[in-house]
Design a protein around this motif. Structure first.
Motif, PDB file in Angstrom:
ATOM      1  N   ALA A   1      43.529  35.981  29.992  1.00 48.10           N
ATOM      2  CA  ALA A   1      43.886  36.908  28.861  1.00 48.10           C
ATOM      3  C   ALA A   1      42.569  37.867  28.544  1.00 48.10           C
ATOM      4  O   ALA A   1      42.934  39.049  28.247  1.00 48.10           O
ATOM      5  CB  ALA A   1      43.921  36.040  27.623  1.00 48.10           C
ATOM      6  N   ILE A   2      41.274  37.351  29.157  1.00 47.19           N
ATOM      7  CA  ILE A   2      40.327  38.298  29.182  1.00 47.19           C
ATOM      8  C   ILE A   2      40.520  39.352  30.012  1.00 47.19           C
ATOM      9  O   ILE A   2      40.156  40.508  29.809  1.00 47.19           O
ATOM     10  CB  ILE A   2      39.125  37.397  29.058  1.00 47.19           C
ATOM     11  CG1 ILE A   2      38.757  36.530  28.094  1.00 47.19           C
ATOM     12  CG2 ILE A   2      37.842  38.326  29.317  1.00 47.19           C
ATOM     13  CD1 ILE A   2      37.553  35.613  28.037  1.00 47.19           C
ATOM     14  N   GLU A   3      40.856  38.941  31.098  1.00 45.88           N
ATOM     15  CA  GLU A   3      41.088  40.260  32.130  1.00 45.88           C
ATOM     16  C   GLU A   3      42.119  41.044  31.912  1.00 45.88           C
ATOM     17  O   GLU A   3      41.995  42.369  32.172  1.00 45.88           O
ATOM     18  CB  GLU A   3      41.388  39.174  33.784  1.00 45.88           C
ATOM     19  CG  GLU A   3      40.308  38.575  34.192  1.00 45.88           C
ATOM     20  CD  GLU A   3      38.923  39.322  34.267  1.00 45.88           C
ATOM     21  OE1 GLU A   3      39.197  40.485  35.011  1.00 45.88           O
ATOM     22  OE2 GLU A   3      37.722  39.137  34.067  1.00 45.88           O
ATOM     23  N   THR A   4      43.170  40.433  31.323  1.00 47.53           N
ATOM     24  CA  THR A   4      44.353  41.364  30.926  1.00 47.53           C
ATOM     25  C   THR A   4      43.805  42.460  29.853  1.00 47.53           C
ATOM     26  O   THR A   4      44.083  43.538  29.621  1.00 47.53           O
ATOM     27  CB  THR A   4      45.572  40.710  30.259  1.00 47.53           C
ATOM     28  OG1 THR A   4      45.927  39.760  31.311  1.00 47.53           O
ATOM     29  CG2 THR A   4      46.617  41.336  29.768  1.00 47.53           C
ATOM     30  N   PHE A   5      42.979  41.739  28.688  1.00 49.58           N
ATOM     31  CA  PHE A   5      42.381  42.742  28.012  1.00 49.58           C
ATOM     32  C   PHE A   5      41.578  44.035  28.520  1.00 49.58           C
ATOM     33  O   PHE A   5      41.627  44.930  28.085  1.00 49.58           O
ATOM     34  CB  PHE A   5      41.532  41.850  26.685  1.00 49.58           C
ATOM     35  CG  PHE A   5      40.783  42.481  25.833  1.00 49.58           C
ATOM     36  CD1 PHE A   5      41.299  43.359  24.726  1.00 49.58           C
ATOM     37  CD2 PHE A   5      39.219  42.804  26.117  1.00 49.58           C
ATOM     38  CE1 PHE A   5      40.597  44.019  23.778  1.00 49.58           C
ATOM     39  CE2 PHE A   5      38.649  43.648  25.326  1.00 49.58           C
ATOM     40  CZ  PHE A   5      39.232  43.949  24.133  1.00 49.58           C
TER      41      PHE A   5
END
Length: 298
Positions: free
Chosen positions: A81-85
């Protein structure tokens, strides 16, 4: 118990994932660049933060506890999710977003509309996801909407008396005085200023250009702010009035309108790109404004 996730917690979780993927503390030393004792200390800190053991380590080897398995799955989901953000945030940094309301003066020439269309085409080639609304209205309405923050930009002719508005010239529109078939001057070979003074003229109650009109004749029993209404009055044969030359052109070509003293009482109206001076324009507004100016400068 982990009630808040801090930067240190993320570092510890990354270490945890690396240990698991490496197959144990010893194997993770080379990947992490730290000694086994430091890895063990860091894992102990993470377990203390969580409130339970994540793995078993000893002579039997390295293995995850059931809770460790669940933390590993949750951690991978968190980092995903952090990479997507990060990817979406980077995309937003380079992307124009928001909504724009643009006002257009009524009855614009086809060439002017083509330039507006070209500017919109340029804008759509940018990295953007902007909702654009186009509103056609009289100059008075456009000015009112600009002052009330209902429009971001407007193309029209304005008084220039509103200090809150900032104007940039775009183009000139040619205006002439006309009468129609059935009017006493339509078939007259020679027309004088005295002839005009005896006519009933269409009055524009909110024409910013009225003071610049070369002919200020009277009386007037016809009032209209819109170009179409003025045209209807003139076509009745009972009134004379000013019209943009491009609006009158097809009626002139069909023999239904005649320009009166075109060399004496015709004049040019300056159309401008206008915005509210006191409102900070968004990146999207600045980009579209630049595209409009470029389109009319071509």
């Amino acid at each position: 118990m982990l009630s808040q996730v801090r930067d240190l917690d993320l570092q510890l979780l990354r270490l945890f994932v690396c240990v698991v993927e490496s197959g144990g503390f010893s194997a993770a030393q080379g990947e992490l660049g730290i000694g086994q004792s430091t890895i063990s200390t860091q894992m102990a800190k993470l377990e203390t933060r969580l409130g339970f053991r994540l793995c078993e380590r000893g002579k039997a080897g390295f293995s995850l506890t059931p809770k460790g398995e669940q933390v590993l799955a949750a951690t991978r989901k968190l980092f995903g999710a952090i990479e997507t953000f990060k990817g979406e945030a980077q995309g937003m940094a380079d992307k124009l977003l928001g909504e724009l309301s643009i006002g257009l003066s009524e009855s614009l020439d086809a060439g002017v509309l083509q330039r507006v269309a070209a500017a919109i085409g340029r804008f759509r080639q940018r990295n953007q996801a902007v909702q654009i609304e186009l509103i056609s209205a009289t100059p008075a309405e456009l000015e009112r909407r600009l002052l009330q923050d209902q429009l971001h930009l407007a193309i029209g002719y304005f008084s220039g008396n509103q200090t809150a508005l900032e104007h940039q010239p775009l183009f000139d529109e040619q205006q002439s005085l006309y009468c129609a078939q059935g009017h006493p001057l339509f078939t007259r070979a020679r027309v004088s200023r005295a002839d005009l003074d005896a006519c009933d003229r269409v009055l524009h109650p909110y024409r910013f250009i009225s003071l610049d009109e070369p002919y200020q004749g009277c009386p007037s029993s016809a009032r209209c702010e819109q170009v179409e209404g003025s045209l209807a009055f003139i076509l009745s044969g009972a009134h004379i009035g000013y019209l943009p030359q491009h609006v009158a052109a097809p009626w002139v070509a069909n023999g239904l309108l005649r320009a009166l003293l075109p060399d004496e009482v015709s004049f040019a109206v300056q159309f401008r790109l206008t915005r509210h001076r006191g409102r900070q324009p968004s990146e999207a507004q600045q980009a579209l404004q630049a595209d409009l100016l470029a389109s009319f400068a071509d």
